[in-house]
Write an enzyme that holds these catalytic residues in place. Sequence first.
Site, mmCIF file in Angstrom:
data_model
loop_
_atom_site.group_PDB
_atom_site.id
_atom_site.type_symbol
_atom_site.label_atom_id
_atom_site.label_comp_id
_atom_site.label_asym_id
_atom_site.label_seq_id
_atom_site.Cartn_x
_atom_site.Cartn_y
_atom_site.Cartn_z
ATOM 1 N N GLY A 126 -0.717 -7.962 -9.790
ATOM 2 C CA GLY A 126 -0.063 -7.403 -10.973
ATOM 3 C C GLY A 126 1.439 -7.382 -10.816
ATOM 4 N N GLY B 11 7.034 -7.015 -17.559
ATOM 5 C CA GLY B 11 6.168 -8.187 -17.702
ATOM 6 C C GLY B 11 5.243 -8.061 -18.889
ATOM 7 N N THR B 12 4.778 -6.847 -19.158
ATOM 8 C CA THR B 12 3.901 -6.632 -20.312
ATOM 9 C C THR B 12 4.637 -6.917 -21.606
ATOM 10 O OG1 THR B 12 2.655 -4.953 -19.116
ATOM 11 C CG2 THR B 12 2.450 -4.956 -21.512
ATOM 12 N N ALA C 28 0.800 -1.224 0.000
ATOM 13 C CA ALA C 28 0.000 0.000 0.000
ATOM 14 C C ALA C 28 0.833 1.275 0.000
ATOM 15 C CB ALA C 28 -0.944 -0.002 1.213
ATOM 16 N N HIS D 139 9.735 2.506 -19.374
ATOM 17 C CA HIS D 139 9.123 2.713 -18.056
ATOM 18 C C HIS D 139 9.951 3.692 -17.234
ATOM 19 C CE1 HIS D 139 6.843 -0.962 -19.022
ATOM 20 N NE2 HIS D 139 5.970 -0.519 -18.133
ATOM 21 N N HIS D 140 9.389 4.108 -16.108
ATOM 22 C CA HIS D 140 10.044 5.046 -15.203
ATOM 23 C C HIS D 140 11.375 4.486 -14.699
ATOM 24 C CE1 HIS D 140 8.851 2.541 -11.735
ATOM 25 N NE2 HIS D 140 7.744 2.332 -12.430
ATOM 26 N N GLY E 283 3.583 1.591 -1.809
ATOM 27 C CA GLY E 283 4.286 1.676 -3.089
ATOM 28 C C GLY E 283 3.516 2.498 -4.108
ATOM 29 N N LYS F 42 11.694 1.364 -12.084
ATOM 30 C CA LYS F 42 11.171 0.008 -12.311
ATOM 31 C C LYS F 42 12.302 -1.000 -12.173
ATOM 32 C CE LYS F 42 8.400 -2.791 -15.497
ATOM 33 N NZ LYS F 42 7.497 -3.235 -14.403
#
Length: 260
Positions: free
Chosen positions: A93, A162-163, A13, A152-153, A15, A156
């Site tokens: 996720g 993963g996507t 929570a 990504h940022h 993060g 990461k």
Amino acid sequence: MAAEPTRIVVTGASGRMGEELLESAGDRADVQVVAAVARTPGSVTVEASVGTQLDATLRDEESVDAVVDFTAPEATAEYAGIAAAHGAAFVTGTTGLEGHDTDPLGELDEASESVPVLHASNFSRGIAALRGAIREAAASLRGYDVEVTETHHNGKRDAPSGTALTLVEDVEAERPELTERQHGREGEQPRDASEIGVHARRAGDVAGAHEVLFAGNRETVSLSHRAGDRGVFAEGALDAAVAVAGREPGRYAFADLLQD
């Protein structure tokens, strides 16, 4: 009479995604955050109890329909079993699960024998649509070179995302002759007909951008998606929790729920 909201516990929570989940849930009538779990409870702002241990949190709550998890592979592996022991659906996720020492994917399979489990590398409806388009393009453009790029940022942890790996798998399912994944290139690197290029970029605060490029026959086809902010993924994860809570035990796919 309106249906009762789905009662959820949010892990991770404190993060980035945990904060987005709590904010998004606060704007919805179909979801109620009854508790949150975080390493640093004092940093979490939510009108619910906040603890550091999922097992204790679930024991303290009367009824929890689903646990929504965006943490790290080792935590996800642990939380899946705890959620199952308490009869709560598990929606996660977390990425980077493949090949991890704690075997998170095996833990998800085991948990799914008792409760509904949904793991997705991306909870964007746009990505779900993109995956269908990519599979169709891969099947139609036989012999074309394929390159996958993601951005990504700079915080990461896993690369490729993963996507991105999911999109690569979608291509491979339609093009079984593509057996090699070339992660970046340096020096003398002639392209092999059996490879898919996979490239990861990390910069700034980019929420997520993915592109799949098909090139051949004197033409190129580019299919891409860019998320404006992480709220896209939070909304999708909450949609998944509402949809999967109360279903029969088993593994569920995010794209399948969108068709219901």
